[in-house]
Design a protein around this motif. Structure first.
Motif, PDB file in Angstrom:
ATOM      1  N   LYS A 199       3.693 -12.522  -1.487  1.00  0.00           N
ATOM      2  CA  LYS A 199       3.385 -11.152  -1.064  1.00  0.00           C
ATOM      3  C   LYS A 199       2.552 -10.485  -2.159  1.00  0.00           C
ATOM      4  O   LYS A 199       2.792 -10.700  -3.347  1.00  0.00           O
ATOM      5  CB  LYS A 199       4.686 -10.376  -0.883  1.00  0.00           C
ATOM      6  CG  LYS A 199       5.437 -10.734   0.376  1.00  0.00           C
ATOM      7  CD  LYS A 199       6.405  -9.591   0.729  1.00  0.00           C
ATOM      8  CE  LYS A 199       7.012  -9.799   2.097  1.00  0.00           C
ATOM      9  NZ  LYS A 199       8.119 -10.794   2.066  1.00  0.00           N
ATOM     10  N   GLU A 205       0.742 -10.619   3.042  1.00  0.00           N
ATOM     11  CA  GLU A 205       1.187 -11.969   2.695  1.00  0.00           C
ATOM     12  C   GLU A 205      -0.063 -12.845   2.603  1.00  0.00           C
ATOM     13  O   GLU A 205      -0.873 -12.861   3.527  1.00  0.00           O
ATOM     14  CB  GLU A 205       2.131 -12.448   3.813  1.00  0.00           C
ATOM     15  CG  GLU A 205       2.661 -13.831   3.642  1.00  0.00           C
ATOM     16  CD  GLU A 205       4.070 -13.825   3.044  1.00  0.00           C
ATOM     17  OE1 GLU A 205       4.835 -12.880   3.308  1.00  0.00           O
ATOM     18  OE2 GLU A 205       4.374 -14.795   2.315  1.00  0.00           O
ATOM     19  N   SER A 251      -2.727  -8.278 -11.300  1.00  0.00           N
ATOM     20  CA  SER A 251      -2.176  -8.881 -10.075  1.00  0.00           C
ATOM     21  C   SER A 251      -2.972 -10.115  -9.692  1.00  0.00           C
ATOM     22  O   SER A 251      -2.406 -11.122  -9.269  1.00  0.00           O
ATOM     23  CB  SER A 251      -2.226  -7.904  -8.900  1.00  0.00           C
ATOM     24  OG  SER A 251      -1.641  -6.690  -9.248  1.00  0.00           O
ATOM     25  N   LYS A 294       0.919  -6.695  -3.385  1.00  0.00           N
ATOM     26  CA  LYS A 294       0.871  -5.242  -3.179  1.00  0.00           C
ATOM     27  C   LYS A 294      -0.458  -4.702  -3.692  1.00  0.00           C
ATOM     28  O   LYS A 294      -0.958  -5.146  -4.712  1.00  0.00           O
ATOM     29  CB  LYS A 294       1.991  -4.587  -4.005  1.00  0.00           C
ATOM     30  CG  LYS A 294       3.226  -4.311  -3.189  1.00  0.00           C
ATOM     31  CD  LYS A 294       4.158  -3.404  -3.962  1.00  0.00           C
ATOM     32  CE  LYS A 294       5.538  -4.021  -3.997  1.00  0.00           C
ATOM     33  NZ  LYS A 294       6.263  -3.953  -5.215  1.00  0.00           N
ATOM     34  N   LYS A 298      -0.163  -0.792   0.351  1.00  0.00           N
ATOM     35  CA  LYS A 298       0.309  -1.696   1.409  1.00  0.00           C
ATOM     36  C   LYS A 298       0.593  -3.083   0.826  1.00  0.00           C
ATOM     37  O   LYS A 298       0.113  -3.424  -0.260  1.00  0.00           O
ATOM     38  CB  LYS A 298      -0.685  -1.772   2.575  1.00  0.00           C
ATOM     39  CG  LYS A 298      -1.883  -2.653   2.379  1.00  0.00           C
ATOM     40  CD  LYS A 298      -2.641  -2.823   3.723  1.00  0.00           C
ATOM     41  CE  LYS A 298      -3.995  -3.499   3.496  1.00  0.00           C
ATOM     42  NZ  LYS A 298      -4.842  -3.556   4.674  1.00  0.00           N
ATOM     43  N   THR A 299       1.402  -3.845   1.552  1.00  0.00           N
ATOM     44  CA  THR A 299       1.762  -5.186   1.108  1.00  0.00           C
ATOM     45  C   THR A 299       1.279  -6.182   2.142  1.00  0.00           C
ATOM     46  O   THR A 299       1.476  -5.961   3.346  1.00  0.00           O
ATOM     47  CB  THR A 299       3.292  -5.296   0.971  1.00  0.00           C
ATOM     48  OG1 THR A 299       3.727  -4.289   0.055  1.00  0.00           O
ATOM     49  CG2 THR A 299       3.690  -6.658   0.421  1.00  0.00           C
TER      50      THR A 299
END
Ligand code: ADP
Ligand code: MG
Length: 343
Positions: free
Chosen positions: A229, A244, A208, A231, A241-242
């Motif tokens: 966004k 920004e 990620s 995650k 949780k997500t």
């Protein structure tokens, strides 16, 4: 490339053994392999189950049972045995004729030790190579970019890879000054992970982090803003949780590794003999390796050094195109190979 009998029978190959990606070029056929430097191992008995792209694809599918290892992480050979198996696998994969032993040219990080060079050479020999030539990656990259490596002019190459950043000044077929630091793309990913942990208590994985870097990563003075966004797992509540995030935050996160790279470039310039500095002043710095694609890195280097800075065309393939050019015409590069002195 024109079809010829040579391309039909030739087995000779050139390799870019990168910490993140391995590329293989076959004489007369061009780049035949471009895959992550990755080995998938079964946890239970440590048996190798896949290499390269296949290894990467396997990871998601059988979580827990299979682990992937990067044998060249951090620019050094972290795992000799796996590195050897991987080199052997990639060589065998492109061999059209098992009975004809190939000549092999391999690009290696300029910072690696004699023991590691030996290991790379041995692996290629065990894989059936008749003759092995090792070339420092910045030299190979310079050849791949078409710089005048044989001439008495100084060229500066900054190669930002996964595990290492290699900075070198090249002239008269040799590396005059070089610095190799173990801060590059991986370290940037790690800085992103640490930043999100500190600021948001959010834990994300390496993959990620790399996606964030490629999507919205940049270095000031780059100004274009972006957001995305992300995650991850909340470290306090332990649940997904997500959030920004935006590119300014990622610039902050990348400040440390980027500063180290810039500082290393400055140091190399300081160590460069004055006559070559004059050439670099005119001709500038060539930026290559996957890290060269980070937005604003070229502008940052321009700002700090006051030199022209250019990003190489297709920075991820410069080294293999350079080693490829050598394998296509070994005699033309005899000096480069002698200077690399690896026997
Ligand atoms: P190596 O030679 O060590 O195998 P590469 O030259 O193949 O390394 O570059 C791989 C590195 O480049 C990785 O850390 C990867 O995250 C980074 N990279 C690739 N594309 C981009 C991009 N668009 N922006 C920033 N970094 C990138
Ligand atoms: Mg590289």
């Amino acid at each position: 490339m024109k079809f010829s009998l040579l391309s039909f029978i030739s087995n000779d190959i050139a390799i870019d053994l990168g910490t993140a990606n391995t590329l293989v070029f076959v004489r007369g056929r061009g780049i035949q392999v471009n895959e992550p430097s990755l080995v998938a191992v079964r946890r239970l008995d440590q048996k190798i189950v896949a290499f390269g792209t296949e290894a990467r694809e396997m990871l998601g599918r059988t979580p827990g049972e299979i682990t992937t290892i990067r044998p060249l992480r951090d620019g050094v050979i972290a795992d000799f045995e796996l590195a050897e198996e991987m080199i052997r696998y990639f060589i065998r994969r492109v061999q059209a004729n098992r009975f004809m032993r190939p000549t092999v040219v391999i690009g290696i990080p300029s910072g690696i030790t004699e023991v590691e060079k030996r290991a790379v050479r041995d692996s290629a020999e065990h894989a059936g190579a008749r003759e092995v030539f090792l070339v420092e990656e910045p030299m190979a990259a310079a050849i791949g970019m078409g710089l005048p490596v044989h001439e008495p002019v100084g060229s500066m190459v900054v190669d930002v890879g996964g595990g290492t950043t290699e900075i070198a000044v090249i002239s008269l077929s040799g590396i005059v000054t070089s610095i190799s630091i173990r801060i590059a793309g991986d370290e940037m990913n790690d800085s992103i992970i640490q930043y999100l942990k500190r600021k948001y208590n959010l834990l994300i994985g390496e993959k990620s982090a790399e996606i964030i870097k490629m999507k919205i990563g940049s270095v000031p003075p780059y100004k274009e803003k972006a957001g995305m966004k992300v995650k991850g797992r909340d470290l306090v509540k332990g649940i997904p949780k997500t959030i920004e995030i935006n590119s300014i935050e990622i610039q902050e996160a990348l400040d440390e590794p980027v500063s180290s790279i810039v500082e290393a470039v400055r140091l190399t310039l300081e160590k460069t003999p004055p006559e070559l500095s004059a050439d670099i002043l005119d001709r500038g710095i060539m930026l290559t390796g996957g890290g060269a694609l980070l937005h604003g890195l070229d502008a940052k280097l321009r700002e700090v050094t006051n030199l022209p800075v250019n990003v190489a065309e297709d920075p991820l393939t410069c080294v293999v195109r350079g080693t490829g050019e050598i394998i296509e015409n070994i005699s033309k590069f005899q000096k480069v190979l002698n200077r690399s002195k690896l026997y």
